[in-house]
Design a protein around this motif. Sequence first.
Motif, PDB file in Angstrom:
ATOM      1  N   ASN A  39     -25.290  -4.460   4.908  1.00 46.20           N
ATOM      2  CA  ASN A  39     -25.068  -5.358   3.796  1.00 46.20           C
ATOM      3  C   ASN A  39     -23.668  -5.951   3.981  1.00 46.20           C
ATOM      4  O   ASN A  39     -22.664  -5.312   3.647  1.00 46.20           O
ATOM      5  CB  ASN A  39     -25.182  -4.602   2.469  1.00 46.20           C
ATOM      6  N   ALA A  40     -23.611  -7.160   4.561  1.00 48.11           N
ATOM      7  CA  ALA A  40     -22.333  -7.789   4.892  1.00 48.11           C
ATOM      8  C   ALA A  40     -21.516  -8.096   3.634  1.00 48.11           C
ATOM      9  O   ALA A  40     -20.284  -7.984   3.649  1.00 48.11           O
ATOM     10  CB  ALA A  40     -22.566  -9.056   5.703  1.00 48.11           C
ATOM     11  N   LYS A  41     -22.185  -8.465   2.540  1.00 49.95           N
ATOM     12  CA  LYS A  41     -21.484  -8.800   1.296  1.00 49.95           C
ATOM     13  C   LYS A  41     -20.734  -7.585   0.754  1.00 49.95           C
ATOM     14  O   LYS A  41     -19.563  -7.672   0.393  1.00 49.95           O
ATOM     15  CB  LYS A  41     -22.479  -9.318   0.272  1.00 49.95           C
ATOM     16  N   ASP A  42     -21.424  -6.431   0.694  1.00 55.25           N
ATOM     17  CA  ASP A  42     -20.814  -5.217   0.153  1.00 55.25           C
ATOM     18  C   ASP A  42     -20.111  -4.371   1.204  1.00 55.25           C
ATOM     19  O   ASP A  42     -19.510  -3.352   0.877  1.00 55.25           O
ATOM     20  CB  ASP A  42     -21.876  -4.357  -0.538  1.00 55.25           C
ATOM     21  N   LYS A  43     -20.230  -4.778   2.483  1.00 57.03           N
ATOM     22  CA  LYS A  43     -19.629  -4.043   3.600  1.00 57.03           C
ATOM     23  C   LYS A  43     -20.107  -2.585   3.625  1.00 57.03           C
ATOM     24  O   LYS A  43     -19.317  -1.647   3.711  1.00 57.03           O
ATOM     25  CB  LYS A  43     -18.113  -4.132   3.558  1.00 57.03           C
ATOM     26  N   THR A  44     -21.430  -2.432   3.522  1.00 56.67           N
ATOM     27  CA  THR A  44     -22.039  -1.102   3.519  1.00 56.67           C
ATOM     28  C   THR A  44     -23.228  -1.052   4.475  1.00 56.67           C
ATOM     29  O   THR A  44     -23.789  -2.092   4.844  1.00 56.67           O
ATOM     30  CB  THR A  44     -22.552  -0.722   2.110  1.00 56.67           C
ATOM     31  N   LEU A  79     -29.491   6.657   1.215  1.00 59.83           N
ATOM     32  CA  LEU A  79     -28.102   7.021   1.506  1.00 59.83           C
ATOM     33  C   LEU A  79     -27.322   5.726   1.722  1.00 59.83           C
ATOM     34  O   LEU A  79     -27.908   4.659   1.920  1.00 59.83           O
ATOM     35  CB  LEU A  79     -28.027   7.893   2.766  1.00 59.83           C
ATOM     36  N   GLU A  80     -25.991   5.856   1.722  1.00 59.99           N
ATOM     37  CA  GLU A  80     -25.157   4.671   1.908  1.00 59.99           C
ATOM     38  C   GLU A  80     -23.875   5.050   2.646  1.00 59.99           C
ATOM     39  O   GLU A  80     -23.337   6.139   2.447  1.00 59.99           O
ATOM     40  CB  GLU A  80     -24.811   4.077   0.541  1.00 59.99           C
ATOM     41  N   VAL A  81     -23.431   4.141   3.484  1.00 57.22           N
ATOM     42  CA  VAL A  81     -22.142   4.274   4.159  1.00 57.22           C
ATOM     43  C   VAL A  81     -21.268   3.130   3.650  1.00 57.22           C
ATOM     44  O   VAL A  81     -21.659   1.966   3.732  1.00 57.22           O
ATOM     45  CB  VAL A  81     -22.287   4.181   5.698  1.00 57.22           C
ATOM     46  N   GLU A  82     -20.112   3.471   3.125  1.00 54.62           N
ATOM     47  CA  GLU A  82     -19.205   2.457   2.587  1.00 54.62           C
ATOM     48  C   GLU A  82     -18.158   2.065   3.618  1.00 54.62           C
ATOM     49  O   GLU A  82     -17.934   2.768   4.603  1.00 54.62           O
ATOM     50  CB  GLU A  82     -18.516   3.000   1.337  1.00 54.62           C
ATOM     51  N   LYS A  83     -17.503   0.935   3.351  1.00 52.11           N
ATOM     52  CA  LYS A  83     -16.358   0.460   4.125  1.00 52.11           C
ATOM     53  C   LYS A  83     -16.689   0.231   5.603  1.00 52.11           C
ATOM     54  O   LYS A  83     -16.051   0.771   6.496  1.00 52.11           O
ATOM     55  CB  LYS A  83     -15.173   1.410   3.978  1.00 52.11           C
ATOM     56  N   VAL A  84     -17.719  -0.597   5.831  1.00 53.49           N
ATOM     57  CA  VAL A  84     -18.065  -1.025   7.185  1.00 53.49           C
ATOM     58  C   VAL A  84     -17.842  -2.542   7.209  1.00 53.49           C
ATOM     59  O   VAL A  84     -18.739  -3.314   6.876  1.00 53.49           O
ATOM     60  CB  VAL A  84     -19.532  -0.678   7.539  1.00 53.49           C
ATOM     61  N   PRO A  85     -16.621  -2.985   7.567  1.00 55.12           N
ATOM     62  CA  PRO A  85     -16.298  -4.411   7.463  1.00 55.12           C
ATOM     63  C   PRO A  85     -17.113  -5.305   8.399  1.00 55.12           C
ATOM     64  O   PRO A  85     -17.493  -6.408   8.023  1.00 55.12           O
ATOM     65  CB  PRO A  85     -14.811  -4.480   7.792  1.00 55.12           C
ATOM     66  N   THR A  86     -17.371  -4.829   9.608  1.00 52.98           N
ATOM     67  CA  THR A  86     -18.188  -5.576  10.562  1.00 52.98           C
ATOM     68  C   THR A  86     -19.101  -4.585  11.269  1.00 52.98           C
ATOM     69  O   THR A  86     -18.839  -3.377  11.263  1.00 52.98           O
ATOM     70  CB  THR A  86     -17.335  -6.303  11.623  1.00 52.98           C
ATOM     71  N   LEU A  87     -20.143  -5.112  11.887  1.00 47.97           N
ATOM     72  CA  LEU A  87     -21.062  -4.225  12.589  1.00 47.97           C
ATOM     73  C   LEU A  87     -21.376  -4.788  13.967  1.00 47.97           C
ATOM     74  O   LEU A  87     -21.970  -5.849  14.091  1.00 47.97           O
ATOM     75  CB  LEU A  87     -22.361  -4.048  11.791  1.00 47.97           C
ATOM     76  N   LYS A  88     -20.911  -4.049  14.974  1.00 46.24           N
ATOM     77  CA  LYS A  88     -21.196  -4.421  16.361  1.00 46.24           C
ATOM     78  C   LYS A  88     -22.243  -3.502  16.972  1.00 46.24           C
ATOM     79  O   LYS A  88     -22.997  -3.918  17.841  1.00 46.24           O
ATOM     80  CB  LYS A  88     -19.916  -4.385  17.182  1.00 46.24           C
ATOM     81  N   SER A  89     -22.265  -2.244  16.516  1.00 43.00           N
ATOM     82  CA  SER A  89     -23.262  -1.299  17.026  1.00 43.00           C
ATOM     83  C   SER A  89     -23.534  -0.212  16.000  1.00 43.00           C
ATOM     84  O   SER A  89     -22.678   0.110  15.177  1.00 43.00           O
ATOM     85  CB  SER A  89     -22.799  -0.666  18.336  1.00 43.00           C
ATOM     86  N   HIS A 122     -35.458   1.478  12.377  1.00 40.75           N
ATOM     87  CA  HIS A 122     -35.199   0.037  12.266  1.00 40.75           C
ATOM     88  C   HIS A 122     -33.728  -0.131  11.902  1.00 40.75           C
ATOM     89  O   HIS A 122     -33.246   0.525  10.976  1.00 40.75           O
ATOM     90  CB  HIS A 122     -36.039  -0.601  11.151  1.00 40.75           C
ATOM     91  N   ILE A 123     -33.052  -1.014  12.605  1.00 42.58           N
ATOM     92  CA  ILE A 123     -31.668  -1.352  12.269  1.00 42.58           C
ATOM     93  C   ILE A 123     -31.637  -2.853  12.039  1.00 42.58           C
ATOM     94  O   ILE A 123     -32.066  -3.633  12.893  1.00 42.58           O
ATOM     95  CB  ILE A 123     -30.695  -0.922  13.378  1.00 42.58           C
ATOM     96  N   VAL A 124     -31.128  -3.240  10.865  1.00 35.80           N
ATOM     97  CA  VAL A 124     -31.178  -4.634  10.457  1.00 35.80           C
ATOM     98  C   VAL A 124     -29.772  -5.134  10.161  1.00 35.80           C
ATOM     99  O   VAL A 124     -29.030  -4.525   9.388  1.00 35.80           O
ATOM    100  CB  VAL A 124     -32.067  -4.811   9.201  1.00 35.80           C
ATOM    101  N   LYS A 125     -29.443  -6.252  10.793  1.00 37.51           N
ATOM    102  CA  LYS A 125     -28.184  -6.954  10.511  1.00 37.51           C
ATOM    103  C   LYS A 125     -28.545  -8.427  10.332  1.00 37.51           C
ATOM    104  O   LYS A 125     -28.878  -9.108  11.294  1.00 37.51           O
ATOM    105  CB  LYS A 125     -27.183  -6.781  11.653  1.00 37.51           C
ATOM    106  N   GLY A 126     -28.509  -8.884   9.086  1.00 36.32           N
ATOM    107  CA  GLY A 126     -28.915 -10.261   8.798  1.00 36.32           C
ATOM    108  C   GLY A 126     -30.368 -10.480   9.188  1.00 36.32           C
ATOM    109  O   GLY A 126     -31.250  -9.711   8.803  1.00 36.32           O
ATOM    110  N   ASN A 127     -30.617 -11.512   9.990  1.00 36.38           N
ATOM    111  CA  ASN A 127     -31.974 -11.805  10.455  1.00 36.38           C
ATOM    112  C   ASN A 127     -32.314 -11.071  11.744  1.00 36.38           C
ATOM    113  O   ASN A 127     -33.393 -11.259  12.289  1.00 36.38           O
ATOM    114  CB  ASN A 127     -32.143 -13.312  10.669  1.00 36.38           C
ATOM    115  N   ASN A 128     -31.383 -10.274  12.253  1.00 38.30           N
ATOM    116  CA  ASN A 128     -31.572  -9.557  13.508  1.00 38.30           C
ATOM    117  C   ASN A 128     -32.054  -8.136  13.217  1.00 38.30           C
ATOM    118  O   ASN A 128     -31.361  -7.363  12.566  1.00 38.30           O
ATOM    119  CB  ASN A 128     -30.249  -9.542  14.281  1.00 38.30           C
ATOM    120  N   ARG A 129     -33.245  -7.811  13.706  1.00 45.35           N
ATOM    121  CA  ARG A 129     -33.846  -6.488  13.474  1.00 45.35           C
ATOM    122  C   ARG A 129     -34.144  -5.850  14.819  1.00 45.35           C
ATOM    123  O   ARG A 129     -34.801  -6.441  15.658  1.00 45.35           O
ATOM    124  CB  ARG A 129     -35.129  -6.652  12.670  1.00 45.35           C
TER     125      ARG A 129
END
Length: 168
Positions: free
Chosen positions: A36-41, A115-125, A145-152
Amino acid sequence: MHKLKYILLFLCCAFFSVKAGTKHPLHVSTTEVNFNAKDKTLEVSCRIFSDDFEAILARLYKQKTDLSNPNMKSAMDVLVKKYLLAHLQLKANGKAVAMNYIGFEIDHEATNIYLEVEKVPTLKSVEVNDSILYDMFDDQMSIVHIVKGNNRKSTKILYPEKKFTANF
């Protein structure tokens, strides 16, 4: 790649279409990690057959389990959290991250855990280390499944393998 998508689609259909009271032939769980790029989680959800999950919780923690009993909700939260945090670990951008347990709910024959992980400003891997129900079945399969935006990015992990890494 298309073959893997069809296999995953079949397995998901089989997983979610089991009739109540019927023993399921597959030992499968699903885990989704959504950035979740907006919440950085990282929003994490797991789906596990309730009968298998209750059986492993009872065996490991030597106490009565009933995930659908509202009177046992707080006791079950303790067990679910303990089990999930021991059998599912994540690394974001190469570093281990702490997951916060949000809760669980019953959905027909499955238990959904959040579950949730907080404080993830960007995601490369993202690296997922998943051994859910491995202490119960030696034919356990984990669909991840790992989802980042439209990339799954999706895969299946077969016992005894535990890890999947997705790079973005």
